[in-house]
Design a protein around this motif. Structure first.
Motif, PDB file in Angstrom:
ATOM      1  N   ASP A 148      -9.006   9.879  -9.258  1.00 38.01           N
ATOM      2  CA  ASP A 148      -8.393   8.716  -9.897  1.00 38.01           C
ATOM      3  C   ASP A 148      -6.875   8.752  -9.738  1.00 38.01           C
ATOM      4  O   ASP A 148      -6.228   7.713  -9.534  1.00 38.01           O
ATOM      5  CB  ASP A 148      -8.757   8.678 -11.379  1.00 38.01           C
ATOM      6  CG  ASP A 148     -10.233   8.378 -11.611  1.00 38.01           C
ATOM      7  OD1 ASP A 148     -10.864   7.816 -10.708  1.00 38.01           O
ATOM      8  OD2 ASP A 148     -10.740   8.723 -12.695  1.00 38.01           O
ATOM      9  N   GLU A 153      -4.408   5.879  -7.916  1.00 34.48           N
ATOM     10  CA  GLU A 153      -3.272   5.213  -8.555  1.00 34.48           C
ATOM     11  C   GLU A 153      -1.966   5.487  -7.813  1.00 34.48           C
ATOM     12  O   GLU A 153      -1.074   4.634  -7.763  1.00 34.48           O
ATOM     13  CB  GLU A 153      -3.168   5.650 -10.019  1.00 34.48           C
ATOM     14  CG  GLU A 153      -4.383   5.232 -10.851  1.00 34.48           C
ATOM     15  CD  GLU A 153      -4.810   3.790 -10.583  1.00 34.48           C
ATOM     16  OE1 GLU A 153      -3.966   2.879 -10.706  1.00 34.48           O
ATOM     17  OE2 GLU A 153      -5.989   3.563 -10.257  1.00 34.48           O
ATOM     18  N   GLY A 213     -12.378  -3.145 -16.120  1.00 36.84           N
ATOM     19  CA  GLY A 213     -11.411  -2.064 -16.246  1.00 36.84           C
ATOM     20  C   GLY A 213     -10.773  -1.651 -14.941  1.00 36.84           C
ATOM     21  O   GLY A 213     -10.093  -0.624 -14.888  1.00 36.84           O
ATOM     22  N   GLU A 214     -10.957  -2.441 -13.889  1.00 37.35           N
ATOM     23  CA  GLU A 214     -10.430  -2.086 -12.575  1.00 37.35           C
ATOM     24  C   GLU A 214      -8.907  -2.058 -12.582  1.00 37.35           C
ATOM     25  O   GLU A 214      -8.244  -3.005 -13.010  1.00 37.35           O
ATOM     26  CB  GLU A 214     -10.922  -3.093 -11.525  1.00 37.35           C
ATOM     27  CG  GLU A 214     -10.546  -2.725 -10.094  1.00 37.35           C
ATOM     28  CD  GLU A 214     -11.118  -3.713  -9.082  1.00 37.35           C
ATOM     29  OE1 GLU A 214     -10.878  -4.934  -9.251  1.00 37.35           O
ATOM     30  OE2 GLU A 214     -11.792  -3.273  -8.141  1.00 37.35           O
ATOM     31  N   THR A 215      -8.335  -0.962 -12.104  1.00 39.70           N
ATOM     32  CA  THR A 215      -6.883  -0.835 -12.033  1.00 39.70           C
ATOM     33  C   THR A 215      -6.369  -1.466 -10.742  1.00 39.70           C
ATOM     34  O   THR A 215      -7.139  -1.795  -9.832  1.00 39.70           O
ATOM     35  CB  THR A 215      -6.472   0.641 -12.064  1.00 39.70           C
ATOM     36  OG1 THR A 215      -6.926   1.278 -10.850  1.00 39.70           O
ATOM     37  CG2 THR A 215      -7.055   1.353 -13.272  1.00 39.70           C
ATOM     38  N   LYS A 216      -5.052  -1.601 -10.654  1.00 39.99           N
ATOM     39  CA  LYS A 216      -4.469  -2.168  -9.444  1.00 39.99           C
ATOM     40  C   LYS A 216      -4.752  -1.268  -8.240  1.00 39.99           C
ATOM     41  O   LYS A 216      -5.054  -1.753  -7.147  1.00 39.99           O
ATOM     42  CB  LYS A 216      -2.952  -2.326  -9.618  1.00 39.99           C
ATOM     43  CG  LYS A 216      -2.269  -3.081  -8.468  1.00 39.99           C
ATOM     44  CD  LYS A 216      -2.738  -4.519  -8.395  1.00 39.99           C
ATOM     45  CE  LYS A 216      -2.005  -5.320  -7.329  1.00 39.99           C
ATOM     46  NZ  LYS A 216      -0.572  -5.487  -7.645  1.00 39.99           N
ATOM     47  N   GLN A 264      -7.373   0.658  -7.794  1.00 43.13           N
ATOM     48  CA  GLN A 264      -8.770   0.468  -7.429  1.00 43.13           C
ATOM     49  C   GLN A 264      -8.978  -0.859  -6.695  1.00 43.13           C
ATOM     50  O   GLN A 264      -9.762  -0.938  -5.744  1.00 43.13           O
ATOM     51  CB  GLN A 264      -9.638   0.527  -8.687  1.00 43.13           C
ATOM     52  CG  GLN A 264      -9.695   1.903  -9.317  1.00 43.13           C
ATOM     53  CD  GLN A 264     -10.322   1.881 -10.697  1.00 43.13           C
ATOM     54  OE1 GLN A 264     -10.464   0.826 -11.313  1.00 43.13           O
ATOM     55  NE2 GLN A 264     -10.688   3.051 -11.207  1.00 43.13           N
ATOM     56  N   TRP A 265      -8.282  -1.897  -7.154  1.00 41.29           N
ATOM     57  CA  TRP A 265      -8.374  -3.198  -6.466  1.00 41.29           C
ATOM     58  C   TRP A 265      -7.844  -3.080  -5.047  1.00 41.29           C
ATOM     59  O   TRP A 265      -8.469  -3.576  -4.104  1.00 41.29           O
ATOM     60  CB  TRP A 265      -7.583  -4.246  -7.251  1.00 41.29           C
ATOM     61  CG  TRP A 265      -7.657  -5.622  -6.641  1.00 41.29           C
ATOM     62  CD1 TRP A 265      -8.614  -6.562  -6.849  1.00 41.29           C
ATOM     63  CD2 TRP A 265      -6.721  -6.199  -5.709  1.00 41.29           C
ATOM     64  NE1 TRP A 265      -8.348  -7.690  -6.111  1.00 41.29           N
ATOM     65  CE2 TRP A 265      -7.186  -7.492  -5.405  1.00 41.29           C
ATOM     66  CE3 TRP A 265      -5.552  -5.732  -5.115  1.00 41.29           C
ATOM     67  CZ2 TRP A 265      -6.509  -8.337  -4.520  1.00 41.29           C
ATOM     68  CZ3 TRP A 265      -4.879  -6.566  -4.232  1.00 41.29           C
ATOM     69  CH2 TRP A 265      -5.350  -7.858  -3.937  1.00 41.29           C
TER      70      TRP A 265
END
Length: 393
Positions: free
Chosen positions: A20, A24, A276-279, A281-282
């Motif tokens: 993770d 990020e 809950g997808e983070t930037k 992850q996108w």
């Protein structure tokens, strides 16, 4: 440390080895890259889009002018070729990108996503909803991104097979020739009316909006301009129809090669995970769910720079003329993070797309019968990557 969980159900994700923290960090690098490019936009970029629009309009005027004399074969050939290129430029490098808001920073009301209308069957408002929002937000999420197969084809093995899929190679051929109309009708979401999730009055209103746009398109290409040719009316109708087919086949090939060749991933739909997808992850999903095309500078312009589909999906509102300079840096980021950067020539990639469509016309078609556990790397290899180096200004 938890691993990334956006693996498709049939094969392990190419990003399964990332932590993770690494995802990020990757997202921070891409944010910095975008900020750098956006901060450098200026007069040279404005000149570029004005020049492309001028060339497109010149080709359209010249092509339609030549087709006044369409009874003469040389005029027919020259006029049809010029009009074909004009329509491709209008849709690919201008319309698609203007409607993404890539040129809104200029604050020019004539080249703005809120005012632009294009030479395409789809009304701009419908396109921005189905493409800019739905496709670019939910890229390659099965059950959420309707562009996976456009509701008429099976292009992932996870999609349920139906007997009608046997005909999808022929369906694909037909779709390529009428692509703009297929997309326009697809945007109405008729299948949702059938299953009761969309009220018919809403669909009817959207169909009326489509018809208002469509009748202008039909009148322009098949009535008004052909009438200028006098006795060459039918010849000009044929020329305009040919130009539209050329534009449709070209845009279909480019778009399919950017989304469906081998090496491009699709993803399970999980509402909780998506919310809950983070930037980071996108960004990762865009990189794994897109593919590029190699070619010359002219080729890239003619594709609307969608030959840089990976960069476009990462930065859909960044002007397309900047994708070529961004691409090597995105490729280098992929290399450092151990991610694929799918690319190839148009013939090679389109061949892979056609092969996949043919293979998935039959039951099964997947590379493996069940999911494979994510790859687990040694602890040392799974340490977070170092923070990105400061980007040059």
């Amino acid at each position: 440390m938890a691993t990334q969980t956006f693996a498709p159900s049939m094969t392990p994700s190419a990003a399964a080895h990332l932590t993770d923290e690494q995802v990020e960090t990757l997202g921070a690098e891409l944010d910095a890259l975008r900020a750098e490019v956006v901060g450098s936009l200026g007069e040279a970029d404005a000149r570029y889009i004005h020049r492309v629009i001028a060339v497109q309009r010149g080709l359209e005027v010249g092509g339609r002018g030549a087709l006044i004399f369409s009874l003469f074969p040389p005029a027919w050939v020259v006029g049809t070729a010029a009009l074909s290129v004009a329509k491709i430029l209008d849709n690919m490098e201008i319309g698609h990108n203007v409607l993404h808001g890539q040129w809104d920073w200029m604050r020019d009301p004539k080249i703005h996503s809120t005012t632009w209308e294009w030479d395409h069957a789809s009304p701009a408002a419908s396109w921005k909803k189905s493409h800019n929002y739905e496709h670019h937000t939910f890229t390659n999420i099965r059950g959420k991104d309707r562009d996976l197969g456009y509701s008429i084809m099976r292009i992932t093995p996870e999609q349920e097979w139906k007997p009608t899929d046997l005909f999808q190679p022929l369906v694909n051929l037909g779709l390529s020739m009428i692509f703009e109309w297929g997309i326009a009708i697809y945007d109405i979401e008729i299948e949702k009316v059938k299953d009761g999730t969309k009220p018919w009055p809403q669909a009817k209103a959207e169909l009326m909006g489509l018809w208002r746009k469509a009748r202008r398109q039909l009148a322009k290409d098949y009535v008004l301009f052909p009438l200028l040719s006098g006795p060459g009316f039918l010849s000009t109708v044929a020329a305009n129809a040919t130009a539209n087919v050329v534009r449709n086949v070209w845009s279909h090939a480019v778009i399919f090669c950017g989304h469906f060749p081998d090496g491009v991933e699709t993803f399970d739909f999980d509402e909780e995970r998506l919310e809950g997808e983070t930037k980071g992850q996108w960004y990762l999903r865009q990189m794994l769910g897109s593919a590029n095309l190699s070619g010359s500078k002219l080729f890239h312009v003619m594709t609307g720079n969608l030959s840089h589909q990976i960069e476009h999906h990462l930065f859909p509102d960044v002007p397309s003329n900047r994708y070529a300079e961004i691409a090597p840096r995105v490729q280098e980021i992929c290399r450092r993070y151990g991610l694929p950067y799918v690319t190839g020539s148009l013939p090679r990639q389109y061949g892979k797309v056609l092969r996949k469509i043919a293979r998935l016309a039959f039951p099964g078609g997947g590379p493996a019968p069940a999911a494979t556990p994510p790859v687990r790397l040694p602890d040392q290899a799974r340490r977070p990557l170092a923070a990105p180096a400061r980007l040059a200004s």
